[in-house]
Design an enzyme around this catalytic site. Sequence first.
Site, PDB file in Angstrom:
ATOM      1  N   ASN A   8      -9.616  -7.620  -1.605  1.00 13.59           N
ATOM      2  CA  ASN A   8      -8.878  -7.471  -2.858  1.00 13.59           C
ATOM      3  C   ASN A   8      -7.705  -6.544  -2.578  1.00 13.59           C
ATOM      4  O   ASN A   8      -7.871  -5.330  -2.519  1.00 13.59           O
ATOM      5  CB  ASN A   8      -9.808  -6.889  -3.937  1.00 13.59           C
ATOM      6  CG  ASN A   8      -9.100  -6.736  -5.271  1.00 13.59           C
ATOM      7  OD1 ASN A   8      -7.965  -7.209  -5.445  1.00 13.59           O
ATOM      8  ND2 ASN A   8      -9.755  -6.084  -6.229  1.00 13.59           N
ATOM      9  N   TRP A   9      -6.549  -7.152  -2.399  1.00 22.31           N
ATOM     10  CA  TRP A   9      -5.371  -6.347  -2.051  1.00 22.31           C
ATOM     11  C   TRP A   9      -4.835  -5.545  -3.239  1.00 22.31           C
ATOM     12  O   TRP A   9      -3.964  -4.693  -3.091  1.00 22.31           O
ATOM     13  CB  TRP A   9      -4.267  -7.246  -1.485  1.00 22.31           C
ATOM     14  CG  TRP A   9      -4.485  -7.675  -0.065  1.00 22.31           C
ATOM     15  CD1 TRP A   9      -5.555  -7.366   0.727  1.00 22.31           C
ATOM     16  CD2 TRP A   9      -3.612  -8.491   0.738  1.00 22.31           C
ATOM     17  NE1 TRP A   9      -5.389  -7.940   1.972  1.00 22.31           N
ATOM     18  CE2 TRP A   9      -4.215  -8.626   2.002  1.00 22.31           C
ATOM     19  CE3 TRP A   9      -2.380  -9.121   0.505  1.00 22.31           C
ATOM     20  CZ2 TRP A   9      -3.624  -9.364   3.033  1.00 22.31           C
ATOM     21  CZ3 TRP A   9      -1.793  -9.856   1.527  1.00 22.31           C
ATOM     22  CH2 TRP A   9      -2.413  -9.973   2.779  1.00 22.31           C
ATOM     23  N   LYS A  10      -5.308  -5.884  -4.440  1.00 19.69           N
ATOM     24  CA  LYS A  10      -4.846  -5.199  -5.662  1.00 19.69           C
ATOM     25  C   LYS A  10      -3.311  -5.247  -5.739  1.00 19.69           C
ATOM     26  O   LYS A  10      -2.749  -6.294  -5.422  1.00 19.69           O
ATOM     27  CB  LYS A  10      -5.414  -3.777  -5.728  1.00 19.69           C
ATOM     28  CG  LYS A  10      -6.944  -3.801  -5.560  1.00 19.69           C
ATOM     29  CD  LYS A  10      -7.638  -2.519  -5.890  1.00 19.69           C
ATOM     30  CE  LYS A  10      -9.133  -2.682  -5.676  1.00 19.69           C
ATOM     31  NZ  LYS A  10      -9.921  -1.521  -6.063  1.00 19.69           N
ATOM     32  N   HIS A  92     -12.440  -7.443 -13.465  1.00 20.98           N
ATOM     33  CA  HIS A  92     -12.472  -6.258 -12.598  1.00 20.98           C
ATOM     34  C   HIS A  92     -12.391  -4.985 -13.455  1.00 20.98           C
ATOM     35  O   HIS A  92     -11.662  -4.934 -14.447  1.00 20.98           O
ATOM     36  CB  HIS A  92     -11.317  -6.304 -11.587  1.00 20.98           C
ATOM     37  CG  HIS A  92     -11.489  -5.312 -10.484  1.00 20.98           C
ATOM     38  ND1 HIS A  92     -11.210  -3.979 -10.646  1.00 20.98           N
ATOM     39  CD2 HIS A  92     -11.940  -5.457  -9.219  1.00 20.98           C
ATOM     40  CE1 HIS A  92     -11.485  -3.335  -9.517  1.00 20.98           C
ATOM     41  NE2 HIS A  92     -11.939  -4.217  -8.635  1.00 20.98           N
ATOM     42  N   GLU A 159     -20.168  -4.005  -9.177  1.00 21.44           N
ATOM     43  CA  GLU A 159     -19.221  -2.926  -8.879  1.00 21.44           C
ATOM     44  C   GLU A 159     -19.563  -1.688  -9.700  1.00 21.44           C
ATOM     45  O   GLU A 159     -19.116  -1.544 -10.825  1.00 21.44           O
ATOM     46  CB  GLU A 159     -17.756  -3.358  -9.105  1.00 21.44           C
ATOM     47  CG  GLU A 159     -17.429  -3.938 -10.460  1.00 21.44           C
ATOM     48  CD  GLU A 159     -15.935  -3.904 -10.789  1.00 21.44           C
ATOM     49  OE1 GLU A 159     -15.113  -3.513  -9.943  1.00 21.44           O
ATOM     50  OE2 GLU A 159     -15.594  -4.254 -11.914  1.00 21.44           O
ATOM     51  N   SER A 208     -15.813   0.751  -2.205  1.00 24.64           N
ATOM     52  CA  SER A 208     -15.614   1.535  -0.974  1.00 24.64           C
ATOM     53  C   SER A 208     -16.288   0.938   0.267  1.00 24.64           C
ATOM     54  O   SER A 208     -16.808   1.668   1.106  1.00 24.64           O
ATOM     55  CB  SER A 208     -16.076   2.975  -1.188  1.00 24.64           C
ATOM     56  OG  SER A 208     -15.431   3.521  -2.311  1.00 24.64           O
ATOM     57  N   GLY A 229     -11.697  -3.331  -1.137  1.00 22.17           N
ATOM     58  CA  GLY A 229     -10.350  -3.173  -1.674  1.00 22.17           C
ATOM     59  C   GLY A 229      -9.506  -2.405  -0.677  1.00 22.17           C
ATOM     60  O   GLY A 229      -8.843  -2.996   0.195  1.00 22.17           O
TER      61      GLY A 229
END
Length: 251
Positions: A8-10, A92, A159, A208, A229
């Site tokens: 997930n590159w955000k 998310h 999450e 993480s 991420g």
Amino acid sequence: MKPLIVANWKMNPETLAEAKRNFEIIKKGVKTVKKVESVICVPFIFLSALKPTNYLKLGAQDCFFGVKGPFTGEISPRQLKVLGVEYVILGHSERKKYLAESIELVNQKIIAALGAGLKVIFCVGSETKKPDKEMKNQIEKGLRGLNKSVFDKLVLMYEPVWAISTTKSKVIATPQETLEGGLYIRHVLGKIFDEKTAQKAKIIYGGSVDSRNIKGFIERGKMAGALPGAASLDPYEFIKIVKAVDFVNKN
Ligand code: PGA
């Protein structure tokens, strides 16, 4: 069922050149990996420039629920599908936190995305250390109106909100905590659908994750994959995560 590793590159990187470069490095790095499904979820603006393959799939980080029309600023699931996008992350915690995205809205998006033929990564998690009613509420409301056949195309991501992007504070979940999170999700799914569906559901972990801790989440946490991420922003680190899971799966 192959484990699923989702980058997930955000809201990264800043330029298309960098996105292309990192995507190509990962493509080369995971080409020979047979036992893991790898996906990269990138900002919308890069989607049309990145070419997915059968060993490196493309995902989006959100979508709208409408099909087309006057929805300023939004992107439809169908628009993603025609670009070759296979997965979309929905619900998310960062969208809940910064955009006040409600679970009712997430539910509409899930229905629309599945209807357009996308696979959905539905994020659920609570602020508390242990899964609680809040998570139960998210699962029940997020999946409202759907039947058990959706689990072919729907992955749940556990999450715990307190474990996300904690590279500085180092508060990360333990494999035991992810195991308990997964069991809780299955318990709730069992009540909504049935026991068989609950056991079959694919549940991955996000919070993480890196190349050192991934093995524990898969082996002891019994997760069917993960969504890194911050660690996925370094293409070489992402390749290491995928390879670590490939190794666990071979042995
Ligand atoms: P992180 O992100 O790996 O940076 O904690 C995880 C996530 O987006 O769920």
